[in-house]
Scaffold this motif. Structure first.
Motif, PDB file in Angstrom:
ATOM      1  N   GLY A   1       0.786  -1.221   0.000  1.00 16.03           N
ATOM      2  CA  GLY A   1       0.000   0.000   0.000  1.00 16.03           C
ATOM      3  C   GLY A   1       0.821   1.276   0.000  1.00 16.03           C
ATOM      4  O   GLY A   1       0.249   2.371   0.077  1.00 16.03           O
ATOM      5  N   ARG A   2       2.136   1.168  -0.075  1.00 23.02           N
ATOM      6  CA  ARG A   2       2.994   2.358  -0.084  1.00 23.02           C
ATOM      7  C   ARG A   2       3.848   2.330  -1.344  1.00 23.02           C
ATOM      8  O   ARG A   2       4.577   1.383  -1.587  1.00 23.02           O
ATOM      9  CB  ARG A   2       3.868   2.413   1.166  1.00 23.02           C
ATOM     10  CG  ARG A   2       3.067   2.390   2.460  1.00 23.02           C
ATOM     11  CD  ARG A   2       4.002   2.362   3.662  1.00 23.02           C
ATOM     12  NE  ARG A   2       4.683   3.629   3.845  1.00 23.02           N
ATOM     13  CZ  ARG A   2       5.679   3.804   4.713  1.00 23.02           C
ATOM     14  NH1 ARG A   2       6.123   2.788   5.443  1.00 23.02           N
ATOM     15  NH2 ARG A   2       6.231   4.993   4.836  1.00 23.02           N
ATOM     16  N   GLU A   3       3.760   3.362  -2.128  1.00 21.72           N
ATOM     17  CA  GLU A   3       4.449   3.419  -3.406  1.00 21.72           C
ATOM     18  C   GLU A   3       5.823   4.082  -3.237  1.00 21.72           C
ATOM     19  O   GLU A   3       5.930   5.182  -2.699  1.00 21.72           O
ATOM     20  CB  GLU A   3       3.616   4.231  -4.406  1.00 21.72           C
ATOM     21  CG  GLU A   3       4.095   4.149  -5.838  1.00 21.72           C
ATOM     22  CD  GLU A   3       3.823   2.804  -6.484  1.00 21.72           C
ATOM     23  OE1 GLU A   3       4.442   2.530  -7.529  1.00 21.72           O
ATOM     24  OE2 GLU A   3       3.004   2.036  -5.950  1.00 21.72           O
ATOM     25  N   PRO A   4       6.917   3.426  -3.676  1.00 23.93           N
ATOM     26  CA  PRO A   4       8.231   4.061  -3.590  1.00 23.93           C
ATOM     27  C   PRO A   4       8.279   5.342  -4.414  1.00 23.93           C
ATOM     28  O   PRO A   4       7.678   5.436  -5.491  1.00 23.93           O
ATOM     29  CB  PRO A   4       9.184   3.002  -4.172  1.00 23.93           C
ATOM     30  CG  PRO A   4       8.442   1.707  -4.064  1.00 23.93           C
ATOM     31  CD  PRO A   4       7.006   2.053  -4.226  1.00 23.93           C
ATOM     32  N   GLY A   5       8.988   6.330  -3.903  1.00 29.25           N
ATOM     33  CA  GLY A   5       9.160   7.585  -4.616  1.00 29.25           C
ATOM     34  C   GLY A   5      10.593   7.731  -5.106  1.00 29.25           C
ATOM     35  O   GLY A   5      11.513   7.129  -4.556  1.00 29.25           O
ATOM     36  N   ARG A   6      10.790   8.537  -6.114  1.00 36.25           N
ATOM     37  CA  ARG A   6      12.127   8.763  -6.670  1.00 36.25           C
ATOM     38  C   ARG A   6      12.995   9.474  -5.629  1.00 36.25           C
ATOM     39  O   ARG A   6      12.657  10.556  -5.155  1.00 36.25           O
ATOM     40  CB  ARG A   6      12.031   9.586  -7.948  1.00 36.25           C
ATOM     41  CG  ARG A   6      13.335   9.719  -8.722  1.00 36.25           C
ATOM     42  CD  ARG A   6      13.110  10.629  -9.917  1.00 36.25           C
ATOM     43  NE  ARG A   6      14.295  10.812 -10.723  1.00 36.25           N
ATOM     44  CZ  ARG A   6      14.593  10.121 -11.818  1.00 36.25           C
ATOM     45  NH1 ARG A   6      13.777   9.175 -12.226  1.00 36.25           N
ATOM     46  NH2 ARG A   6      15.684  10.378 -12.514  1.00 36.25           N
ATOM     47  N   GLU A   7      14.103   8.856  -5.258  1.00 36.90           N
ATOM     48  CA  GLU A   7      15.047   9.389  -4.272  1.00 36.90           C
ATOM     49  C   GLU A   7      14.388   9.650  -2.908  1.00 36.90           C
ATOM     50  O   GLU A   7      14.828  10.496  -2.140  1.00 36.90           O
ATOM     51  CB  GLU A   7      15.737  10.648  -4.788  1.00 36.90           C
ATOM     52  CG  GLU A   7      16.549  10.379  -6.058  1.00 36.90           C
ATOM     53  CD  GLU A   7      17.390  11.550  -6.508  1.00 36.90           C
ATOM     54  OE1 GLU A   7      17.225  12.659  -5.966  1.00 36.90           O
ATOM     55  OE2 GLU A   7      18.211  11.347  -7.434  1.00 36.90           O
ATOM     56  N   ALA A   8      13.322   8.884  -2.619  1.00 35.05           N
ATOM     57  CA  ALA A   8      12.643   9.039  -1.326  1.00 35.05           C
ATOM     58  C   ALA A   8      13.528   8.563  -0.178  1.00 35.05           C
ATOM     59  O   ALA A   8      13.406   9.064   0.948  1.00 35.05           O
ATOM     60  CB  ALA A   8      11.323   8.263  -1.333  1.00 35.05           C
ATOM     61  N   LEU A   9      14.425   7.608  -0.443  1.00 33.67           N
ATOM     62  CA  LEU A   9      15.311   7.145   0.622  1.00 33.67           C
ATOM     63  C   LEU A   9      16.283   8.242   1.036  1.00 33.67           C
ATOM     64  O   LEU A   9      16.545   8.432   2.223  1.00 33.67           O
ATOM     65  CB  LEU A   9      16.083   5.901   0.161  1.00 33.67           C
ATOM     66  CG  LEU A   9      17.032   5.299   1.193  1.00 33.67           C
ATOM     67  CD1 LEU A   9      16.269   4.881   2.446  1.00 33.67           C
ATOM     68  CD2 LEU A   9      17.795   4.120   0.614  1.00 33.67           C
TER      69      LEU A   9
END
Length: 374
Positions: free
Chosen positions: A234-242
């Protein structure tokens, strides 16, 4: 830029080993270059006549004889290393044997002036052989290549105007430069395989395998900011979210959210946060402890892919020794045994590594002028 003299292949080889050694006698040069003593003697005469080598005294042998000692000559030239850091610009000029000749430091916004200051501090008449510019961006191999994305492009364009025309310019990722410095002069000396994990405003990984920095097919090896995060149902990874989660800005934001009114003003910089943690302030220690767990999980991801045996922690927050216990514990919980140590070079790592690269490129610029006269 003064063109390097054209050399015989033997003179080129002797020049390269003399640059590496700093100073040497003819017998030492023969041993290092793997050439006969007569060939080395001819090569030294050639280098002296071109101003690329110079007599610098004598050394006594065990038999009581003395031998002439040689060093690089004034025509060998210099190189420039430029670290376009997120806050500071550091510039170092070096001779081709690595001897520092000029230093300048200033804010990122004053990068052009800092470069000009260092150039002006080089000895008059010294030919500039090459320039290495370290940027916080993906870089491609080759000279005169602009950074791959918009992160470092504008400041590089501004600095490029101040660089002398005709001098080869090489771009390199700043974390790769710092990893190279740790390999030769820092916490990873004697280790041919390791990961240099930089944690600060952003995050990055320098990968060293067999004594060589791994660049990858796109020059993007070690761009751990692109690891998918968050990765959950239910959680979508984001670009450079880390990078956003682990970076200094989010660290300070989490500190502000958790800071109790009874502990006084909330720290506004990571330096203040870590200083308070070092003083034993509970809120600061809790935030720093949580940060160590996050860094430990990133280290575990690195270890799962590379099994480097050693991870060197660097960067404005990563190099703080207060992180070590938490990082080690989380890494041990999630992965197999891996040594974790703090950087010993600190903020100077990038310019130190860029200087080493610049020296290597500068020596290559001179030796590539060799042609077969032997």
């Amino acid at each position: 830029m003064a063109e390097a003299p054209r050399l015989t292949e033997s003179a080129s080889a002797v020049f390269a080993v003399l640059a590496e050694a700093g100073s040497a006698t003819r017998p030492q040069l023969a041993s290092l270059a793997g050439l006969s003593k007569p060939t080395v003697s001819s090569a030294v005469v050639e280098l002296e006549s071109a101003g690329l080598a110079a007599h610098s005294g004598t050394a006594s042998s065990g038999t009581g004889r003395s031998a002439a000692v040689y060093r690089l000559g004034p025509a060998a030239g210099a190189v420039l290393a430029v670290d376009l850091g997120p806050a500071l610009t550091r510039v170092r000029g070096c001779a081709l044997d690595g001897t520092p000749l000029a230093e300048a430091t200033g804010s990122r916004s004053d990068a052009v002036d800092v470069v000009r200051e260092a150039l002006g501090a080089l000895p008059a008449g010294t030919p500039l052989r090459t320039i290495v510019v370290a940027v916080g961006d993906v870089t491609r191999e080759g000279t005169g290549v602009r950074p791959a994305t918009a992160k470092a492009g504008p400041v590089f364009d501004a600095v490029a105007v101040a660089l002398p025309p005709g001098v080869p310019v090489h771009l390199e990722n700043n974390v790769n430069c710092a990893a190279l410095a740790e390999l030769h002069e820092g916490a990873a000396r004697g280790r041919r395989t390791f990961g240099y994990l930089r944690i600060g405003v952003g995050i990055g990984l320098g990968v060293v395998i067999g004594g060589q920095v791994l660049r990858g097919a796109n020059g993007a090896a070690g761009e751990v900011a692109r690891l998918p995060y968050p990765w959950d149902v239910g959680r979508e990874p984001g670009r450079e979210a880390l990078e956003e989660h682990v970076g200094a800005r989010s660290l300070l934001r989490r500190a502000a959210e958790a800071w109790p009114d009874t502990d006084g003003p909330c720290p506004s910089t990571t330096e203040q946060l870590f200083a308070l943690a070092g003083q034993g302030r509970a809120a600061a220690r809790a935030v720093v402890g949580r940060h160590a767990v996050d860094v430990g999980r990133l280290a575990a991801a690195v270890t799962a892919v590379l099994d480097p045996g050693l991870i060197v922690l660097g960067g404005s927050t990563g190099a703080d020794p207060q992180l070590l216990p938490g990082v080690r514990a989380e890494l041990e919980r999630l992965s197999w045994p891996t040594e974790v140590v703090s950087s010993t070079l600190g903020d100077l790592g990038t310019v130190v590594g860029a200087s080493r690269l610049a020296v290597a490129h500068g020596v290559q610029t001179v030796t590539e002028a060799a042609h077969a006269k032997d």
